[in-house]
Design a protein around this motif. Structure first.
Motif, short mmCIF file in Angstrom:
data_model
loop_
_atom_site.label_atom_id
_atom_site.label_comp_id
_atom_site.label_asym_id
_atom_site.label_seq_id
_atom_site.Cartn_x
_atom_site.Cartn_y
_atom_site.Cartn_z
N GLY A 123 0.79 -1.22 0.00
CA GLY A 123 0.00 0.00 0.00
C GLY A 123 0.83 1.27 0.00
O GLY A 123 0.32 2.34 -0.38
N GLN A 124 2.08 1.17 0.42
CA GLN A 124 2.93 2.36 0.42
C GLN A 124 3.38 2.67 -1.00
O GLN A 124 3.15 1.91 -1.93
CB GLN A 124 4.16 2.12 1.30
CG GLN A 124 3.88 2.16 2.79
CD GLN A 124 5.15 2.10 3.61
OE1 GLN A 124 6.00 1.21 3.41
NE2 GLN A 124 5.31 3.05 4.52
N GLN A 125 4.05 3.81 -1.13
CA GLN A 125 4.65 4.14 -2.41
C GLN A 125 6.16 4.27 -2.22
O GLN A 125 6.65 4.43 -1.10
CB GLN A 125 4.08 5.43 -3.00
CG GLN A 125 4.57 6.69 -2.34
CD GLN A 125 4.35 7.92 -3.24
OE1 GLN A 125 3.55 7.89 -4.18
NE2 GLN A 125 5.06 8.98 -2.96
N VAL A 126 6.89 4.19 -3.33
CA VAL A 126 8.35 4.24 -3.23
C VAL A 126 8.92 5.00 -4.43
O VAL A 126 8.33 4.97 -5.53
CB VAL A 126 8.93 2.81 -3.18
CG1 VAL A 126 8.71 2.08 -4.50
CG2 VAL A 126 10.40 2.83 -2.83
N THR A 127 10.02 5.68 -4.20
CA THR A 127 10.72 6.39 -5.28
C THR A 127 12.16 5.92 -5.32
O THR A 127 12.84 5.93 -4.28
CB THR A 127 10.67 7.91 -5.07
OG1 THR A 127 9.31 8.34 -5.06
CG2 THR A 127 11.42 8.63 -6.19
N LEU A 128 12.59 5.51 -6.48
CA LEU A 128 13.96 5.05 -6.69
C LEU A 128 14.68 6.05 -7.58
O LEU A 128 14.07 6.61 -8.49
CB LEU A 128 13.99 3.67 -7.34
CG LEU A 128 13.07 2.60 -6.74
CD1 LEU A 128 13.24 1.29 -7.50
CD2 LEU A 128 13.34 2.42 -5.27
N SER A 129 15.98 6.20 -7.34
CA SER A 129 16.73 7.19 -8.09
C SER A 129 17.86 6.57 -8.91
O SER A 129 18.46 5.56 -8.50
CB SER A 129 17.32 8.22 -7.11
OG SER A 129 18.09 9.18 -7.79
N CYS A 130 18.14 7.17 -10.04
CA CYS A 130 19.21 6.70 -10.91
C CYS A 130 19.97 7.91 -11.46
O CYS A 130 19.38 8.79 -12.10
CB CYS A 130 18.61 5.90 -12.08
SG CYS A 130 19.82 5.47 -13.37
N SER A 131 21.27 7.92 -11.21
CA SER A 131 22.13 8.95 -11.79
C SER A 131 22.96 8.33 -12.88
O SER A 131 23.79 7.44 -12.61
CB SER A 131 23.04 9.57 -10.72
OG SER A 131 22.28 10.27 -9.77
N GLY A 188 -0.22 1.19 -14.49
CA GLY A 188 0.00 2.60 -14.29
C GLY A 188 0.58 2.98 -12.94
O GLY A 188 1.04 4.11 -12.75
N ARG A 189 0.62 2.01 -12.01
CA ARG A 189 1.23 2.30 -10.70
C ARG A 189 2.73 2.57 -10.84
O ARG A 189 3.35 3.16 -9.96
CB ARG A 189 1.05 1.09 -9.77
CG ARG A 189 -0.38 0.72 -9.47
CD ARG A 189 -0.47 -0.41 -8.45
NE ARG A 189 0.14 -1.64 -8.91
CZ ARG A 189 1.31 -2.12 -8.45
NH1 ARG A 189 1.99 -1.46 -7.52
NH2 ARG A 189 1.79 -3.26 -8.91
N PHE A 190 3.29 2.11 -11.95
CA PHE A 190 4.71 2.32 -12.23
C PHE A 190 4.85 3.56 -13.10
O PHE A 190 4.28 3.63 -14.20
CB PHE A 190 5.30 1.11 -12.95
CG PHE A 190 5.40 -0.11 -12.09
CD1 PHE A 190 4.29 -0.92 -11.87
CD2 PHE A 190 6.61 -0.47 -11.49
CE1 PHE A 190 4.38 -2.06 -11.07
CE2 PHE A 190 6.70 -1.60 -10.70
CZ PHE A 190 5.59 -2.40 -10.49
N SER A 191 5.59 4.52 -12.62
CA SER A 191 5.80 5.74 -13.40
C SER A 191 7.24 6.21 -13.21
O SER A 191 7.96 5.71 -12.35
CB SER A 191 4.83 6.84 -12.95
OG SER A 191 5.08 7.19 -11.59
N GLY A 192 7.62 7.14 -14.04
CA GLY A 192 8.97 7.64 -13.93
C GLY A 192 9.07 9.04 -14.48
O GLY A 192 8.10 9.60 -15.02
N ARG A 193 10.25 9.60 -14.34
CA ARG A 193 10.51 10.90 -14.95
C ARG A 193 12.02 11.08 -15.05
O ARG A 193 12.79 10.38 -14.40
CB ARG A 193 9.88 12.02 -14.13
CG ARG A 193 10.35 12.11 -12.68
CD ARG A 193 9.68 13.29 -11.99
NE ARG A 193 10.00 13.35 -10.57
CZ ARG A 193 9.72 14.39 -9.80
NH1 ARG A 193 9.12 15.44 -10.29
NH2 ARG A 193 10.04 14.38 -8.51
N ASN A 242 8.78 5.71 -9.76
CA ASN A 242 7.89 5.68 -8.62
C ASN A 242 6.93 4.51 -8.77
O ASN A 242 6.44 4.23 -9.87
CB ASN A 242 7.11 7.01 -8.57
CG ASN A 242 6.23 7.11 -7.34
OD1 ASN A 242 5.13 6.56 -7.32
ND2 ASN A 242 6.71 7.78 -6.33
N VAL A 243 6.72 3.83 -7.67
CA VAL A 243 5.71 2.77 -7.66
C VAL A 243 4.72 3.11 -6.55
O VAL A 243 5.12 3.26 -5.39
CB VAL A 243 6.31 1.38 -7.41
CG1 VAL A 243 5.23 0.30 -7.60
CG2 VAL A 243 7.48 1.11 -8.33
N SER A 244 3.47 3.25 -6.90
CA SER A 244 2.45 3.58 -5.90
C SER A 244 1.68 2.32 -5.52
O SER A 244 1.68 1.33 -6.23
CB SER A 244 1.50 4.64 -6.44
OG SER A 244 0.82 4.15 -7.58
#
Lengths: 114, 115
Positions: free
Chosen positions: B16-24, B62-67, B77-79
């Motif tokens: 139920g939580q959401q998460v944000t992952l980062s990539c450089s 659609g729970r999987f998104s990015g930017r 982001n995964v909601s």
């Protein structure tokens, strides 16, 4: 949609023995085939690829793979493995002309034993 | 030259939580793509970005998104997390889209565990 099958999830082999890692893909009009390798604690690296031309492609570290259209296969081989070849190997296919939009197999863990 | 950097390395979340992952990406690389790696499904393409625009998207809900930001760094982001979202999320960068001759450089991934 494309699919890739790597039938062997684990392949143990003794050092200096030959090895073959099998890869089959679902048929499509045009496919481009890749083998990637993931060494322990490292990111994925491209090992070799088939785009067109000669059906036998080779990597700089002694691996080779042969594209067989009639059998829809792209098996990876090495005549004599080293301990340092221990890694997970992924076969992948692209039918979109993109090296990014890949369909990967589930991977084969190659373990070279002394 | 630093490689592709993904943060955090490990993450534990609950359903139920959401998460944000980062990539450089590697300095100078403007193209970033994301993949999900699970033992059962293997590696699956999520999406790719170039110049802050999503170019392609894989078969994910659609729970999987990015930017992608102007400095080429990317986030995904995964909601509404589900147990099945537990996976290793890999990011790859390259200079720019070059079709089949594009050389990808992969990061070590973020291991997400959903409890």
């Amino acid at each position: 949609a494309q699919s890739v099958t790597q039938l062997d999830s684990q392949v143990p082999v003794f050092e200096e023995a030959p090895v073959e890692l099998r890869c089959n893909y679902s048929s499509s009009v045009s496919v481009y085939l890749f083998w990637y390798v993931q060494y322990p604690n490292q990111g994925l690296q491209l090992l070799l690829k088939y785009l067109s031309g000669s059906t036998l492609v080779k990597s700089i570290n002694g691996f080779e793979a042969e594209f067989n259209k009639s059998q829809t296969s792209f098996h990876l081989r090495k005549p004599s493995v080293h301990i340092s070849d221990t890694a997970e190997y992924f076969c992948a296919v692209s039918d979109s002309g993109s090296a990014r939009q890949l369909t990967f197999g589930s991977g084969t863990q190659l373990t070279v034993l002394p | 030259k630093a490689g592709v950097t993904q943060t955090p390395r490990y993450l534990i979340k609950t359903r139920g939580q959401q998460v944000t992952l980062s990539c450089s990406p590697i300095s100078g690389h403007r193209s970033v793509s994301w993949y999900q790696q699970t033992p059962g499904q293997g590696l699956q393409f999520l999406f790719e970005y170039f110049s802050e625009t999503q170019r392609n998207k894989g078969n994910f809900p659609g729970r999987f998104s990015g930017r992608q930001f102007s400095n080429s760094r990317s986030e995904m982001n995964v909601s509404t997390l589900e147990l099945g979202d537990s996976a290793l999320y890999l990011c790859a960068s390259s200079l720019e889209p070059q079709g089949l001759n594009e050389k990808l450089f992969f990061g070590s991934g973020t291991q997400l565990s959903v409890l």
